[in-house]
Structures are given as C-alpha cells and as structure tokens.
Motif scaffolding. Structure first.
Motif, PDB file in Angstrom:
ATOM      1  N   MET A   1       0.821  -1.210   0.000  1.00 37.10           N
ATOM      2  CA  MET A   1       0.000   0.000   0.000  1.00 37.10           C
ATOM      3  C   MET A   1       0.855   1.259   0.000  1.00 37.10           C
ATOM      4  N   LEU A   2       2.077   1.175   0.541  1.00 34.27           N
ATOM      5  CA  LEU A   2       2.937   2.350   0.562  1.00 34.27           C
ATOM      6  C   LEU A   2       3.250   2.842  -0.853  1.00 34.27           C
ATOM      7  N   THR A   3       3.465   1.905  -1.777  1.00 32.42           N
ATOM      8  CA  THR A   3       3.725   2.292  -3.169  1.00 32.42           C
ATOM      9  C   THR A   3       2.531   3.010  -3.763  1.00 32.42           C
ATOM     10  N   GLU A   4       1.335   2.530  -3.467  1.00 34.28           N
ATOM     11  CA  GLU A   4       0.121   3.172  -3.965  1.00 34.28           C
ATOM     12  C   GLU A   4      -0.055   4.554  -3.352  1.00 34.28           C
ATOM     13  N   ILE A   5       0.271   4.686  -2.069  1.00 23.95           N
ATOM     14  CA  ILE A   5       0.157   5.992  -1.414  1.00 23.95           C
ATOM     15  C   ILE A   5       1.132   6.994  -2.033  1.00 23.95           C
ATOM     16  N   GLN A   6       2.375   6.553  -2.281  1.00 23.53           N
ATOM     17  CA  GLN A   6       3.347   7.458  -2.896  1.00 23.53           C
ATOM     18  C   GLN A   6       2.870   7.903  -4.269  1.00 23.53           C
ATOM     19  N   ALA A   7       2.289   7.008  -5.045  1.00 28.83           N
ATOM     20  CA  ALA A   7       1.752   7.373  -6.350  1.00 28.83           C
ATOM     21  C   ALA A   7       0.607   8.369  -6.213  1.00 28.83           C
ATOM     22  N   SER A   8      -0.218   8.186  -5.192  1.00 26.54           N
ATOM     23  CA  SER A   8      -1.325   9.111  -4.957  1.00 26.54           C
ATOM     24  C   SER A   8      -0.811  10.493  -4.568  1.00 26.54           C
ATOM     25  N   LEU A   9       0.233  10.541  -3.733  1.00 19.68           N
ATOM     26  CA  LEU A   9       0.814  11.814  -3.325  1.00 19.68           C
ATOM     27  C   LEU A   9       1.409  12.551  -4.518  1.00 19.68           C
ATOM     28  N   ARG A  10       2.060  11.812  -5.409  1.00 24.68           N
ATOM     29  CA  ARG A  10       2.597  12.436  -6.619  1.00 24.68           C
ATOM     30  C   ARG A  10       1.474  13.003  -7.476  1.00 24.68           C
ATOM     31  N   ALA A  11       0.404  12.243  -7.601  1.00 24.86           N
ATOM     32  CA  ALA A  11      -0.707  12.679  -8.437  1.00 24.86           C
ATOM     33  C   ALA A  11      -1.345  13.955  -7.900  1.00 24.86           C
ATOM     34  N   SER A  12      -1.464  14.070  -6.583  1.00 22.92           N
ATOM     35  CA  SER A  12      -2.058  15.274  -5.999  1.00 22.92           C
ATOM     36  C   SER A  12      -1.147  16.479  -6.147  1.00 22.92           C
ATOM     37  N   LEU A  13       0.167  16.234  -6.195  1.00 23.33           N
ATOM     38  CA  LEU A  13       1.140  17.320  -6.319  1.00 23.33           C
ATOM     39  C   LEU A  13       1.318  17.754  -7.766  1.00 23.33           C
ATOM     40  N   ARG A  14       1.157  16.840  -8.700  1.00 19.32           N
ATOM     41  CA  ARG A  14       1.542  17.050 -10.090  1.00 19.32           C
ATOM     42  C   ARG A  14       0.911  18.279 -10.747  1.00 19.32           C
ATOM     43  N   PRO A  15      -0.390  18.586 -10.547  1.00 19.69           N
ATOM     44  CA  PRO A  15      -0.976  19.727 -11.273  1.00 19.69           C
ATOM     45  C   PRO A  15      -0.279  21.058 -11.006  1.00 19.69           C
ATOM     46  N   ASP A  16       0.266  21.254  -9.799  1.00 21.23           N
ATOM     47  CA  ASP A  16       0.905  22.520  -9.434  1.00 21.23           C
ATOM     48  C   ASP A  16       2.424  22.399  -9.357  1.00 21.23           C
ATOM     49  N   ALA A  17       2.966  21.269  -9.779  1.00 19.02           N
ATOM     50  CA  ALA A  17       4.385  21.020  -9.560  1.00 19.02           C
ATOM     51  C   ALA A  17       5.238  21.447 -10.744  1.00 19.02           C
ATOM     52  N   GLU A  18       6.482  21.745 -10.430  1.00 19.53           N
ATOM     53  CA  GLU A  18       7.505  22.008 -11.436  1.00 19.53           C
ATOM     54  C   GLU A  18       8.396  20.775 -11.505  1.00 19.53           C
ATOM     55  N   ARG A  19       8.751  20.371 -12.712  1.00 21.69           N
ATOM     56  CA  ARG A  19       9.594  19.192 -12.889  1.00 21.69           C
ATOM     57  C   ARG A  19      11.055  19.626 -12.961  1.00 21.69           C
ATOM     58  N   ILE A  20      11.884  19.080 -12.069  1.00 20.65           N
ATOM     59  CA  ILE A  20      13.330  19.327 -12.077  1.00 20.65           C
ATOM     60  C   ILE A  20      14.019  17.970 -12.020  1.00 20.65           C
ATOM     61  N   GLY A  21      14.570  17.533 -13.143  1.00 18.45           N
ATOM     62  CA  GLY A  21      15.171  16.205 -13.210  1.00 18.45           C
ATOM     63  C   GLY A  21      14.148  15.153 -12.843  1.00 18.45           C
ATOM     64  N   PRO A  22      14.495  14.205 -11.960  1.00 13.00           N
ATOM     65  CA  PRO A  22      13.556  13.160 -11.557  1.00 13.00           C
ATOM     66  C   PRO A  22      12.704  13.553 -10.350  1.00 13.00           C
ATOM     67  N   PHE A  23      12.489  14.868 -10.162  1.00 14.14           N
ATOM     68  CA  PHE A  23      11.739  15.357  -9.009  1.00 14.14           C
ATOM     69  C   PHE A  23      10.541  16.200  -9.458  1.00 14.14           C
ATOM     70  N   LEU A  24       9.458  16.101  -8.693  1.00 17.85           N
ATOM     71  CA  LEU A  24       8.346  17.040  -8.779  1.00 17.85           C
ATOM     72  C   LEU A  24       8.491  18.000  -7.605  1.00 17.85           C
ATOM     73  N   VAL A  25       8.383  19.308  -7.865  1.00 19.29           N
ATOM     74  CA  VAL A  25       8.635  20.301  -6.823  1.00 19.29           C
ATOM     75  C   VAL A  25       7.442  21.240  -6.693  1.00 19.29           C
ATOM     76  N   ARG A  26       7.021  21.440  -5.442  1.00 24.38           N
ATOM     77  CA  ARG A  26       5.971  22.419  -5.154  1.00 24.38           C
ATOM     78  C   ARG A  26       6.615  23.637  -4.513  1.00 24.38           C
ATOM     79  N   PHE A  27       6.521  24.775  -5.183  1.00 24.45           N
ATOM     80  CA  PHE A  27       6.987  26.042  -4.622  1.00 24.45           C
ATOM     81  C   PHE A  27       5.772  26.902  -4.299  1.00 24.45           C
ATOM     82  N   ASP A  28       5.707  27.407  -3.073  1.00 26.27           N
ATOM     83  CA  ASP A  28       4.621  28.304  -2.678  1.00 26.27           C
ATOM     84  C   ASP A  28       5.070  29.740  -2.876  1.00 26.27           C
TER      85      ASP A  28
END
Length: 246
Positions: A1-28
């Motif tokens: 379930m941890l893998t599924e949770i991490q995928a869910s967290l990425r999905a919630s972050l993705r619309p507002d995230a900036e992609r830097i290399g292999p990272f999704l980044v949220r800047f406020d």
C-alpha cells in the motif's frame, strides 16, 4: 500500500508542480515555510549529482530551503541526498484504516462541522489552520485560490465552528489510484483537548469510505498516531521521510 500511497501523493502534487530532473517540486509563492515548499522523487528515480545540484539551485533561487518528502524505502534517493549533505528532519508515521475498524467520534457539544465552499469559509479555514500549525498568514485571495484548487481537484474541506468562530478543520485531497489523503487536521490552541480534531478526522475518513476510496494520513511523530488517530481505527503502516539541506 505504501507504493500506492506514494503514487497518490505524486498525483495530488503534479498539477501545481515544477519538474526538475527526476523530481516534482511544489513552490509556494506566498510563504517560505518548509512544509509548503518541497520536492517528491518520481517513481524509480535514481538522481545523479547534477540532478540534485539543479534541485538545490532551484530552491536557493527562490529563497527556499531545499527539502524533500517521500516514503521509505527509496535507497537510490537516500544515497544521492546523503552524498549532497542532506539530513533527515523527521520520520513521520504513515497511517491507514480498514473500513471495519473505523470509529467515528461524536462531534463535541457546541461545535459545528461545516463544508467549506464559500470564499469566506475557505479563508477562515486557512486562517485557523495557519494559526494551529504556527504558519504565517497569507493574503485572503491567495488562501481562497489555494483551497479552491483542492476543491477543483475533487477534494473537500471541513470547517469546525464554535459560536460563529472558525477553530479548525481538515481536508480530503482529490482521489488518485483509489486513495484519498485525510490531511490538514488542525485546531487552534485555545480549543484543543475537546475532541474536535478527532471528530474532524473521523468525519473526513467516513466520507472517504462513503465515496468508495481508501483513506490514509500522515501524522506527526509526537504521540498523535496512537492518542488521536488510533481510537478512530488508524494504524501505522510505514514512515514518511522529510529531508532537507540547511
């Protein structure tokens, strides 16, 4: 379930995230609070030194502390960050609950739980959450935009009110991969110890199940895991790492 949770967290972050290399980044744009500015590694990420250097540079250019949040184990990311001088700030319990184990506490006398949908309710909820978490206030229009973005993504927000005053609340993030996070559970200091946080968490969790999703939450490593969420039925299933470079 941890893998599924991490995928869910990425999905919630993705619309507002900036992609830097292999990272999704949220800047406020309105706050340098570390909890509101962070990166999450993509699935299978194996960052190179250049990837980590670019990530750090992006945070520094915005006056933010380089910080990541992700679920362990993630050895390739752990090694790359350690090599660059990052250190672990917190290891937080990640919790989940089975439908059969859920216990929804009664709402304390004198407390109303209100669906926050209007601009005024969204602003008041933000103010209460920021006070509870010790976060500096932000402009009203920015608070409304941020909260409405969560609603637009399929989430929901619950406001706790006492005698017309907003005293706390919480949120359900938009679902991803059949999961939805119960988040932002907060009560202002003068109203703590009344069972408000438990009532908010229990009601939000009930709604997640009613919608056909599976709930999870990340809590603080301060005893709340057992004291607040345990009686509702949550159990610890892993750890969320918060790692930063000072």
């Amino acid at each position: 379930m941890l893998t599924e949770i991490q995928a869910s967290l990425r999905a919630s972050l993705r619309p507002d995230a900036e992609r830097i290399g292999p990272f999704l980044v949220r800047f406020d744009a309105h706050s340098d609070n570390p909890f509101m500015n962070y990166a999450v590694p993509e699935e299978g990420a194996a960052p190179t030194p250049a990837d980590v250097e670019a990530l750090v540079a992006a945070f520094r250019a915005r006056g933010r502390t380089p910080r990541l949040e992700y679920l362990r184990p993630f050895p390739a990311v752990d090694a790359a960050l350690e090599e660059a001088g990052f250190t672990v700030d917190q290891l937080l319990p990640m919790m989940a609950v089975e439908r059969a184990d859920l216990v929804v506490p009664d709402v304390p006398e004198g407390v109303r739980l209100v669906d926050a949908t209007s601009d005024d309710e969204l602003a008041r909820l933000t103010e209460a959450q920021h006070r509870a978490f010790g976060v500096d206030p932000i402009p009203r229009d920015a608070a409304v935009r941020r909260q409405r973005s969560l609603l637009d993504d399929g989430g929901s927000l619950l406001l706790a009110v006492v005698d017309g005053t907003a005293v706390g609340g919480g949120a359900i993030t938009g679902p991803a991969n059949g999961l939805a996070q119960v988040a932002g559970i907060a009560v202002v200091p003068e109203h703590r110890g009344r069972g408000i946080a438990s009532a908010v968490c229990g009601e939000l969790t009930r709604r997640v199940f009613a919608a056909g999703w599976t709930p999870f939450l990340e809590t603080e490593a301060d005893g709340k895991a057992g004291r607040l969420y345990g009686p509702i039925g949550y159990r610890t299933i892993g750890q969320s790492a918060a790692i930063s470079l000072k």
